[in-house]
Design an enzyme around this catalytic site. Sequence first.
Site, PDB file in Angstrom:
ATOM      1  N   GLY A  77       0.804  -1.212   0.000  1.00 61.84           N
ATOM      2  CA  GLY A  77       0.000   0.000   0.000  1.00 61.84           C
ATOM      3  C   GLY A  77       0.837   1.262   0.000  1.00 61.84           C
ATOM      4  O   GLY A  77       2.065   1.239   0.134  1.00 61.84           O
ATOM      5  N   HIS A  78       0.154   2.396  -0.130  1.00 66.14           N
ATOM      6  CA  HIS A  78       0.824   3.693  -0.253  1.00 66.14           C
ATOM      7  C   HIS A  78       1.627   4.044   0.993  1.00 66.14           C
ATOM      8  O   HIS A  78       1.256   3.728   2.109  1.00 66.14           O
ATOM      9  CB  HIS A  78      -0.200   4.790  -0.541  1.00 66.14           C
ATOM     10  CG  HIS A  78      -1.255   4.936   0.514  1.00 66.14           C
ATOM     11  ND1 HIS A  78      -2.375   4.137   0.563  1.00 66.14           N
ATOM     12  CD2 HIS A  78      -1.354   5.773   1.568  1.00 66.14           C
ATOM     13  CE1 HIS A  78      -3.121   4.486   1.597  1.00 66.14           C
ATOM     14  NE2 HIS A  78      -2.522   5.481   2.224  1.00 66.14           N
ATOM     15  N   ASN A  79       2.773   4.685   0.740  1.00 63.63           N
ATOM     16  CA  ASN A  79       3.660   5.246   1.774  1.00 63.63           C
ATOM     17  C   ASN A  79       4.447   4.202   2.557  1.00 63.63           C
ATOM     18  O   ASN A  79       5.186   4.564   3.483  1.00 63.63           O
ATOM     19  CB  ASN A  79       2.898   6.123   2.783  1.00 63.63           C
ATOM     20  CG  ASN A  79       2.160   7.267   2.123  1.00 63.63           C
ATOM     21  OD1 ASN A  79       2.481   7.664   1.016  1.00 63.63           O
ATOM     22  ND2 ASN A  79       1.169   7.790   2.811  1.00 63.63           N
ATOM     23  N   GLY A 114      -1.237   0.994   4.411  1.00 67.20           N
ATOM     24  CA  GLY A 114      -0.343   2.112   4.165  1.00 67.20           C
ATOM     25  C   GLY A 114       0.480   2.556   5.357  1.00 67.20           C
ATOM     26  O   GLY A 114       0.158   2.300   6.519  1.00 67.20           O
ATOM     27  N   SER A 115       1.581   3.216   5.031  1.00 63.82           N
ATOM     28  CA  SER A 115       2.391   3.987   5.984  1.00 63.82           C
ATOM     29  C   SER A 115       3.050   3.165   7.077  1.00 63.82           C
ATOM     30  O   SER A 115       3.277   3.665   8.181  1.00 63.82           O
ATOM     31  CB  SER A 115       1.540   5.098   6.620  1.00 63.82           C
ATOM     32  OG  SER A 115       1.027   5.961   5.627  1.00 63.82           O
TER      33      SER A 115
END
Length: 363
Positions: free
Chosen positions: A258-260, A277-278
């Site tokens: 996922g993103h980040n 994410g993250s």
Amino acid sequence: MSFTIAEIAASLGADAVGDTSIAISRAAEPASAGPDDLALAMSPAYGEHVRAGQARAAVLWPGADWQDLGLEAAVFVPRARVAMAGITTALDAGPEIAEGIHPSAVIDATAQIGAGAAIGPFVHIGARATIGANARIASHVSVAEDAQIGAEALLCQGVRIGARCVIGARFIAQPGAVIGGDGFSFVTPEESGVERSRKTLGDQGDIKPQSWTRIHSLGAVRIGDDVEVGANACIDRGTIADTVIGHRTKLDNLVHIGHNNQIGEDCLICGQVGMAGSSRIGNRVVMAGQCGVNDNITVGDDVVAGGASKIFTNVPSGRVILGYPAVKMDSHVESYKAIRRLPRIAAQVAELRKTVAKLTGNA
């Protein structure tokens, strides 16, 4: 393409005996090996299989009696799977991609193509993209604007590289991999039931109908050198900062990052792993198939997560974990043993209740 036994041994840093001038053209299972094959029999369990085949040469375990096995030459290796890596590297020619640029490829005039690159049919390379020297790009690959692909990369059929992605040298992407798609990020105008239930661990409160508003992904994906990504794996671009994959990390088929997320170096991420994410993943982390990683957590260096583990909280470096939710592996095993004993314990409790009832006259 063929190699002598002497060349094979030299490439592996291994000892060879017998007629080392014998040339082989492929590797084979011992029982099905022919005269021009290299039989792979790196364990004593395969000794009889060598006798059943027709191989003249084999890769064997240390101390094997190669002449008794009917061989004319042998290579001895102490660590079978390391030898397999060397042998398969030597014998794998990879996909056939003709040198130069195929006439059907569409390449923007501002793109830069490195010396010796091979670009197959129906490839699209966008504006200001950079393709490194000796890169190989198979059919139907798309590389979006401002993307950078390092030297000697291999993009197999149907790979998609998104805008502004920066990818290091010797990158390998298997068919259908998607690098740099938008992250899955949405928000409601007011606090949603999901947010409330996360705070309260279940109570959504008064539910108000709301629509989701998209948060666009302005970041990209940065990938180090010698990274491999499996078929149909997806790595989302970051919302603001980039999603990062460290040097030499390997992602299996159907992995979703996922993103980040920031993933360290030398990690192994096996099939169907999903990361929200993250999160930050350390170096040399191994996640077996179908592991799940919650958002905004940290997994330390050298963590090993067993298959289907669901990681909801931070994990310190060096820990071996398993389960849902993931805990130390020995704790999970003990818990599982206790669960298996529950039916027997329940039956014992029922018998004890009957005995107590009789003794107290309450039967």
